[in-house]
Design an enzyme around this catalytic site. Sequence first.
Site, mmCIF file in Angstrom:
data_model
loop_
_atom_site.group_PDB
_atom_site.id
_atom_site.type_symbol
_atom_site.label_atom_id
_atom_site.label_comp_id
_atom_site.label_asym_id
_atom_site.label_seq_id
_atom_site.Cartn_x
_atom_site.Cartn_y
_atom_site.Cartn_z
ATOM 1 N N TYR A 101 0.811 -1.113 -0.133
ATOM 2 C CA TYR A 101 0.036 0.034 0.029
ATOM 3 C C TYR A 101 0.912 1.174 0.025
ATOM 4 O O TYR A 101 1.979 1.323 0.832
ATOM 5 C CB TYR A 101 -0.903 -0.030 1.231
ATOM 6 C CG TYR A 101 -1.597 1.260 1.460
ATOM 7 C CD1 TYR A 101 -2.731 1.421 0.907
ATOM 8 C CD2 TYR A 101 -1.057 2.451 1.902
ATOM 9 C CE1 TYR A 101 -3.922 2.738 0.896
ATOM 10 C CE2 TYR A 101 -1.913 3.482 2.253
ATOM 11 C CZ TYR A 101 -3.219 3.611 1.604
ATOM 12 O OH TYR A 101 -3.781 4.982 1.853
ATOM 13 N N GLU A 189 -3.545 7.437 -3.676
ATOM 14 C CA GLU A 189 -3.211 6.182 -3.159
ATOM 15 C C GLU A 189 -3.063 5.187 -4.245
ATOM 16 O O GLU A 189 -3.600 5.162 -5.361
ATOM 17 C CB GLU A 189 -4.607 5.737 -2.428
ATOM 18 C CG GLU A 189 -4.474 5.005 -1.287
ATOM 19 C CD GLU A 189 -5.974 4.615 -0.698
ATOM 20 O OE1 GLU A 189 -6.173 5.058 0.545
ATOM 21 O OE2 GLU A 189 -6.786 4.308 -1.467
#
Length: 381
Positions: A101, A189
């Site tokens: 991530y 993101e």
Amino acid sequence: MNIHEYQAKDIFRRYGIPVPPGDVATTPDEAERIARAYGTGVVVKAQVYAGGRGKAGGVKLARTPADARAAALQIIGMQIKGLTVPKVLVTPAADIASEAYAGIIVDRGSKRAVFMVSPAGGIDIEEVAATMPEKIMRLPVDPRYGLLPFEATRLGFFLYKNPKLARDAAKIMRQMWQAFVGSGGSLAEINPLAVTTGGDLLALDAKMVIDDNELDRRPDIAALRDETAENPSELAARRANLTFIKLDGNVGCVVNGAGLAMATMDLVKYYGGEPANFLDIGGSSNPEKVVNALKIITRDPNVKAILFNIFGGITRTDDVANGIVAATRDAPLDVPMVIRLTGTNEEIAVQILQQHGFSAMTDMDDAVQKAVRLATGGKAA
Ligand code: GDP
Ligand code: MN
């Protein structure tokens, strides 16, 4: 402003981030054609302003063009978190060895944009934060210097022990920072940032939120807005120049001024109720705004009572009263309404309302308690 995954990927690609190719389809036929052109297995992905699409059935692997067609047939038009999916992204499927991530958020506490990275990707970062917080590294970025090379390297080595992957990741972090700043982002993101079985890094998902205040000076970014994917109430509100955010409660609130709207929502909660929305009709009133506000609020089937809370300064309360009368003349309300107004032209407003069978209150506590009581059928407050 939200943008779609495919749009965020276009931006990331422009800054050099490795992103798989992809094309957008609005029909199953198109999806099939795109899959055939790639000649590989593909992933068909819902393009909708909601996370957790995978879990909701909005991301499907398709081995053949016919599978891609079937997947698109299922996904286009489906509902994810209350939003209808208008289109899909068809993208060649990657073989994944691991998922990490990487995100940039604006952190009010440190008053900075903060990098958050975790080797535990593919799942919600909130879940990682709750169950294995040691697997997240946070790095606030000094806006004067941006992400410095040594900082990018630290992020890279937190994600990967392998030096090649760590250096590749560091490069992606710097590109991600450039994309974030260069597009006026308030969030960026990549989840998952995948290592493929071939050992390459690939951004398989991309998300960006753009700061609305950046749009005026970035017409290219502003043009990415997709009204077909917006919440219909929020779209109607934006067109009517109202600030509206839908919430989950049952007390519909019409308030002038963001501060008073916040205070009103606090008070609704204090007296045991739940606001159905945040709505600011703004400083200068005109009856049309009130008409639009009531239209938007009454469209929500959860709303069981409507609360007007108007403080007349620049806003003239008689304008608001005229708006209430106009809005209810053509479409009488089928939920109870509580009106509290005080300030400029209050006497005239009360007169107008009374002539049309409405009553108005002046005390905010009394009005909120009454609205909460009506919304809960007399059970609370
Ligand atoms: P989200 O659920 O809305 O975050 O959508 P994602 O784009 O992150 O997709 C969810 C999951 O689908 C990812 O975590 C991956 O495990 C899987 N996925 C997405 N793209 C691919 C791909 O190209 N190949 C494979 N094998 N899986 C993928
Ligand atoms: Mn994702």
